[in-house]
Design an enzyme around this catalytic site. Structure first.
Site, PDB file in Angstrom:
ATOM      1  N   CYS A  85       0.828  -1.210   0.000  1.00  0.00           N
ATOM      2  CA  CYS A  85       0.000   0.000   0.000  1.00  0.00           C
ATOM      3  C   CYS A  85       0.866   1.265   0.000  1.00  0.00           C
ATOM      4  O   CYS A  85       1.536   1.532  -0.982  1.00  0.00           O
ATOM      5  CB  CYS A  85      -0.973  -0.050   1.172  1.00  0.00           C
ATOM      6  SG  CYS A  85      -2.314   1.117   1.026  1.00  0.00           S
ATOM      7  N   HIS A 201      -3.417  -5.722   1.051  1.00  0.00           N
ATOM      8  CA  HIS A 201      -2.814  -5.986   2.365  1.00  0.00           C
ATOM      9  C   HIS A 201      -2.952  -7.461   2.741  1.00  0.00           C
ATOM     10  O   HIS A 201      -4.004  -7.849   3.263  1.00  0.00           O
ATOM     11  CB  HIS A 201      -3.562  -5.179   3.435  1.00  0.00           C
ATOM     12  CG  HIS A 201      -3.376  -3.709   3.355  1.00  0.00           C
ATOM     13  ND1 HIS A 201      -2.439  -3.038   4.101  1.00  0.00           N
ATOM     14  CD2 HIS A 201      -4.022  -2.767   2.639  1.00  0.00           C
ATOM     15  CE1 HIS A 201      -2.512  -1.735   3.838  1.00  0.00           C
ATOM     16  NE2 HIS A 201      -3.467  -1.542   2.953  1.00  0.00           N
ATOM     17  N   GLU A 203      -1.523  -8.779   5.239  1.00  0.00           N
ATOM     18  CA  GLU A 203      -1.480  -8.849   6.711  1.00  0.00           C
ATOM     19  C   GLU A 203      -2.864  -8.675   7.334  1.00  0.00           C
ATOM     20  O   GLU A 203      -3.043  -8.916   8.525  1.00  0.00           O
ATOM     21  CB  GLU A 203      -0.486  -7.819   7.271  1.00  0.00           C
ATOM     22  CG  GLU A 203      -0.949  -6.373   7.336  1.00  0.00           C
ATOM     23  CD  GLU A 203      -0.823  -5.614   6.010  1.00  0.00           C
ATOM     24  OE1 GLU A 203      -0.619  -6.262   4.964  1.00  0.00           O
ATOM     25  OE2 GLU A 203      -0.956  -4.376   6.036  1.00  0.00           O
TER      26      GLU A 203
END
Lengths: 227, 80
Positions: A85, A201, A203
């Site tokens: 990002c 993302h 994560e």
């Protein structure tokens, strides 16, 4: 495996990344942007967020911060550097990755789950993942990937596209392009394939109860590839 | 000495903000506006009295930080 996550003023996914890396076995260290030396690392991560308030252009100020010279040297010596990002925006501003990230085509901040198709399975990040399509999360205002026609040709000729936005069945088309990116590009690699930048993302997809598990597939695979 | 620089998006780069401004202007009754491109303007006070040298410094600043040459052009517009 040792990893380092760089925290810039305004980073806000640095701790999520720390949690994710540790969950899958990395010995992670947090590194402040004003430090000059990078700890010994097998992987360096530039996290998501709004470094320096996105002033001037997203990622532009962070790309000039003190630690970045060490990160650039690490990348140039073949070390693995991954930007998620805002981290992707920082990587294009350093010149480690080609192109630029523009304001989303329809001027909206996009926060939703998307599907991405893996294109290049010969890089250390995605090789050995047996699924073709993964579900990740995006949250950004400037994720519209842009490059010149010459750069695009070079990127495609060198197999540098890592992932494309697509439908759940892997179809790459305008309908499944959330932000106007050229050719639905969601993430790219450098020529040597050791630097990865992507808007989604992983994560945020490491817990079945909270979101999904495709991020777990990514991180498990990544640490295995590095061993 | 004060030097100004203008950063604009290159011709082929999509400028959705400029597009929305143009549409708003059309909606306000300015029917004769065909296109708006949004850019950035910088006023820089540089410790240099020689206009040529000052311009050179600003040019370097534009290339290294103020403009992203993949998507933007810069123009040094005035020296006072």
């Amino acid at each position: 495996m040792k990893s380092s996550v760089i925290t810039f003023p305004g980073s806000n996914c640095d701790r999520d990344m720390d949690v994710a890396l540790k969950k899958f076995g990395f010995n992670n260290k947090m590194v402040w942007h004003d430090d000059e030396e990078l700890p010994k690392s097998d992987l360096v991560v530039l996290p998501g967020g709004f470094s320096y308030g996105d002033y001037l252009r997203c990622g532009s100020m962070a790309s000039k911060s003190k630690i970045m010279q060490s990160v650039i040297n690490f990348a140039k010596s073949g070390g693995l550097v991954m930007g998620i990002c805002n981290g992707f925006q920082i990587l294009v501003e350093t010149g480690l990755l080609p192109g630029a990230l523009l304001r989303n085509k329809y001027l909206e901040f996009i926060c939703k789950n998307v599907f991405v198709k893996l294109d290049n399975n010969k890089n250390p990040y995605f090789k050995n993942i047996d699924k073709e399509v993964l579900e990740f999360h995006i949250a950004h205002n400037e994720g519209n990937y842009f490059c010149t026609p010459e750069q695009l040709k070079e990127i495609e000729d060198n197999n540098q596209v890592a992932i494309y936005y697509c439908s759940d069945s892997g179809q790459i088309n305008e309908k499944h392009n959330p932000n106007g990116s050229i050719k639905n590009i969601a993430g790219i690699l450098n020529k040597k394939k050791n630097v990865l930048g992507m808007m989604p993302h992983p994560e945020r997809m490491i817990d079945k109860c909270l979101s999904g598990e495709d991020g777990s597939i990514f991180f498990k695979n990544l640490i295995n590839n590095l061993k | 000495m004060k030097v100004s620089a203008v950063i604009t998006l290159k011709k082929d780069v999509l400028d959705p903000q400029g597009k929305v401004i143009q549409q708003a202007l059309n909606g306000m009754g300015f029917k004769n506006i065909d296109e708006v491109r949004q850019g950035k303007y910088f006023e820089i006070d540089v410790q240099e009295n020689d206009p040529k040298k000052a311009n050179e410094i600003i040019e370097e600043i534009c290339k290294k930080l103020l403009a992203n040459l993949v998507i933007e052009n810069y123009k040094i517009i005035e020296t006072q």
